[in-house]
Write a protein that holds these residues in place. Structure first.
Motif, short mmCIF file in Angstrom:
data_model
loop_
_atom_site.label_atom_id
_atom_site.label_comp_id
_atom_site.label_asym_id
_atom_site.label_seq_id
_atom_site.Cartn_x
_atom_site.Cartn_y
_atom_site.Cartn_z
N LEU A 29 8.12 23.79 126.30
CA LEU A 29 7.16 25.00 125.92
C LEU A 29 8.18 26.60 126.42
O LEU A 29 8.41 27.21 125.63
CB LEU A 29 6.05 25.27 126.64
CG LEU A 29 5.51 25.90 125.65
CD1 LEU A 29 5.75 26.36 124.64
CD2 LEU A 29 3.99 26.04 126.81
N LEU B 238 13.47 33.71 121.09
CA LEU B 238 13.40 34.90 121.32
C LEU B 238 14.64 35.92 121.45
O LEU B 238 14.35 36.61 121.61
CB LEU B 238 12.41 34.98 122.83
CG LEU B 238 10.54 35.36 122.60
CD1 LEU B 238 10.04 35.67 123.54
CD2 LEU B 238 10.34 36.14 121.15
N CYS C 112 0.48 25.78 123.48
CA CYS C 112 1.63 25.87 123.07
C CYS C 112 1.62 27.44 122.63
O CYS C 112 2.24 28.77 122.46
CB CYS C 112 2.05 25.10 122.69
SG CYS C 112 2.57 24.13 123.62
N ARG C 113 0.76 28.02 121.50
CA ARG C 113 0.38 29.17 120.25
C ARG C 113 0.44 30.17 120.77
O ARG C 113 0.91 30.90 120.90
CB ARG C 113 -0.84 28.89 119.59
CG ARG C 113 0.02 27.49 118.53
CD ARG C 113 -1.03 27.48 117.43
NE ARG C 113 -2.60 27.30 117.47
CZ ARG C 113 -3.11 25.86 118.31
NH1 ARG C 113 -2.50 25.18 117.18
NH2 ARG C 113 -4.43 25.68 118.79
N VAL D 86 1.03 31.15 124.77
CA VAL D 86 2.31 31.58 125.30
C VAL D 86 3.19 31.96 124.39
O VAL D 86 3.67 32.83 124.41
CB VAL D 86 3.29 30.46 125.79
CG1 VAL D 86 4.59 30.16 126.24
CG2 VAL D 86 1.97 29.71 126.73
N ARG D 87 3.53 31.23 122.62
CA ARG D 87 4.27 31.64 122.13
C ARG D 87 3.93 32.65 121.17
O ARG D 87 5.10 34.20 121.90
CB ARG D 87 4.79 30.45 121.38
CG ARG D 87 5.91 31.16 119.72
CD ARG D 87 6.16 29.93 118.98
NE ARG D 87 7.08 30.49 118.04
CZ ARG D 87 6.60 30.77 116.80
NH1 ARG D 87 5.48 30.42 115.72
NH2 ARG D 87 7.29 31.52 115.56
N GLY E 223 4.89 35.79 123.88
CA GLY E 223 6.13 35.73 124.21
C GLY E 223 6.64 36.72 122.49
O GLY E 223 7.47 37.96 123.06
N HIS E 224 6.13 36.48 121.83
CA HIS E 224 6.10 37.31 120.83
C HIS E 224 6.12 38.49 120.58
O HIS E 224 7.35 39.99 120.25
CB HIS E 224 5.97 36.37 119.27
CG HIS E 224 6.94 35.72 118.51
ND1 HIS E 224 7.25 36.02 117.89
CD2 HIS E 224 6.64 33.90 118.80
CE1 HIS E 224 8.10 34.96 117.45
NE2 HIS E 224 8.20 34.24 118.05
N PRO F 2 8.90 40.84 124.52
CA PRO F 2 9.85 39.68 124.28
C PRO F 2 10.47 40.65 125.31
O PRO F 2 11.02 39.31 126.24
CB PRO F 2 10.15 40.19 122.81
CG PRO F 2 9.97 41.49 122.96
CD PRO F 2 8.27 41.05 123.49
N TRP G 204 8.91 38.80 128.85
CA TRP G 204 9.80 37.16 128.60
C TRP G 204 10.60 36.82 129.14
O TRP G 204 11.04 36.02 130.11
CB TRP G 204 8.94 36.71 126.76
CG TRP G 204 10.03 35.62 126.91
CD1 TRP G 204 11.34 34.74 126.96
CD2 TRP G 204 8.77 34.54 127.45
NE1 TRP G 204 11.38 33.73 127.04
CE2 TRP G 204 9.88 32.91 126.59
CE3 TRP G 204 7.32 34.31 127.25
CZ2 TRP G 204 9.14 31.26 126.97
CZ3 TRP G 204 6.64 32.44 126.78
CH2 TRP G 204 7.86 31.28 126.83
N ALA G 205 11.39 38.47 128.22
CA ALA G 205 13.21 38.01 128.94
C ALA G 205 12.86 38.55 130.79
O ALA G 205 14.03 38.12 131.77
CB ALA G 205 13.56 38.45 128.28
N TYR H 111 11.34 35.34 132.29
CA TYR H 111 12.40 33.25 131.92
C TYR H 111 14.15 33.92 131.26
O TYR H 111 14.34 32.67 131.00
CB TYR H 111 11.67 33.11 130.92
CG TYR H 111 10.09 32.15 131.03
CD1 TYR H 111 10.23 31.42 131.94
CD2 TYR H 111 8.81 32.86 130.69
CE1 TYR H 111 8.72 31.25 132.92
CE2 TYR H 111 7.60 32.26 131.09
CZ TYR H 111 7.74 31.36 132.50
OH TYR H 111 6.69 31.01 132.37
#
Lengths: 228, 228
Positions: free
Chosen positions: A191, A199, B96-97, B99-100, B103-104, B107, B110-111, B114
């Motif tokens: 994931l 991204l 999953c959806r 979390v994704r 992230g979108h 961003p 997220w960076a 992760y």
DNA sequence: GTCTATAACAAGATAGAC
DNA sequence: GTCTATCTTGTTATAGAC
């Protein structure tokens, strides 16, 4: 390549290498977004403006480092595949080990190519091409094994000692068996890994419908963990 | 929580939120390593030293942003699991959806969590604990399904149209079927994802022998692609 | 007590004249 | 290629307002 070069060209090439070495050192110390032409020049005892003879901008220097990094992992991967005797699976294992240890040896360069994009830096097309070298090494194993096809039933790899995932088991899944804990870790890895790569721009142009690919991968990871 | 607070405390909390908002905006524009207390202060019409009443250092501000980000993905994941009706697999898909798409939407945040580690920044222990929230959401699905166990045979997910991986097929694996191309992409993803998460410090303390875990995962990915 | 503003510091980056 | 003047950075000391 070297033959026939004038003396000047050789000096220039040598200095270019020196600059790149200094830039790599700087990168390791301060990270990509703090990399400045000035600090690289200082490290070399040169004056900043002299560097512009070799790299027209900070971004050009960064591009050179990125190309070098892709070249580095790519070469490590390719060499591992070529040296590895044995089955395609053996060659794939060798590739994975080589890539991982390259990352351990060059963590900053790894971060440069697979970490967060550098703010304010637009990757030129050349880096996209350089990134293909490692994917080419991966798929090369498959191309050399034309008969290989995904099996209906995946043979589980050799298990490892229960102690390996003990910390995670205790923290998050007490009482569960090692296979379950492992599958959960791998699901989480898929994931985060997949969203990160998306991204950070590593699936660009690879798929016409990334959402479908993502859904497929997450489904697979979930089922592998025993969810239904 | 709010009740019983003095007026001053409320003002303080409000201003703290404002500072964080401005810092988030800054982060989105210049990235984590260029985040400066001064620019945040300027954005707010405050003087830099005034910020020190709220955050004792630049790193403290960064820590607050990191905690917020972990809180954000974690909350999105948890909420998705709780809202999703249906089977454990359905809940995993929803996670999953969620979390994704988090992230979108974020961003840069997220960076921050992760992506590449911020040079010169040492993550305090609190961020390690905050990172557990999302892994807890993942494993929570398994804890709520006590009977779930990794199957001997993983049922393949519903396939997607061949066109989805067409660009990769043409570039790297001409003539191969979609299942093979897809497995190759996922193998590459596992490799890069796993090494990245390791190098960026996300398996710290999770495993006593990461190499064993890595070997297992790569073996699995290779076999799934048909290598033997 | 709690806050904000002023001023200052040592770094380092940047711009331009020469 | 050199020099200088001017900018920004994180951080602190200090003084004054509420």
């Amino acid at each position: 390549m070297t033959a026939g070069q004038s003396a000047r060209a050789r000096v220039r090439a040598a200095l270019t290498r020196e600059i790149l070495q200094a830039a790599r050192d700087e990168l390791a110390e301060v990270g990509p977004s703090a990399l400045s032409l000035r600090s690289v020049a200082r490290r070399l005892g040169m004056v900043p403006s002299a560097l512009y003879r070799y790299f027209p901008s900070r971004d050009a220097l960064l591009t050179a480092l990125i190309l070098e990094a892709y070249e580095g992992v790519g070469a490590a991967a390719q060499a591992a595949v070529e040296e590895a005797a044995g089955s395609p699976l053996e060659r794939w294992r060798a590739l994975c080990r080589a890539v991982r240890s390259w990352g351990h040896l060059h963590p900053q360069q790894w971060a440069l190519i697979y970490g967060s994009p550098v703010p304010g830096y637009a990757a030129p097309e050349a880096t996209v091409r350089a990134a293909l070298r490692i994917t080419d090494a991966v798929t090369g194993i498959l191309r050399d094994a034309p008969g290989a096809r995904p099996p209906e039933v995946v043979a589980p790899p050799a298990p490892f000692p229960d102690a390996v995932v003990e910390p995670i088991r205790q923290a998050l899944l007490p009482g569960r068996d090692t296979a379950t804990v492992t599958a959960a870790v791998l699901a989480w890895t898929s994931l985060v890994g997949m969203v990160s790569l998306e991204l950070f721009g590593h699936y660009k142009g690879g798929s016409t419908d990334f959402e479908a690919l993502f859904g497929y991968a997450m489904d697979l990871a979930g089922r592998a963990a025993g969810l239904s």
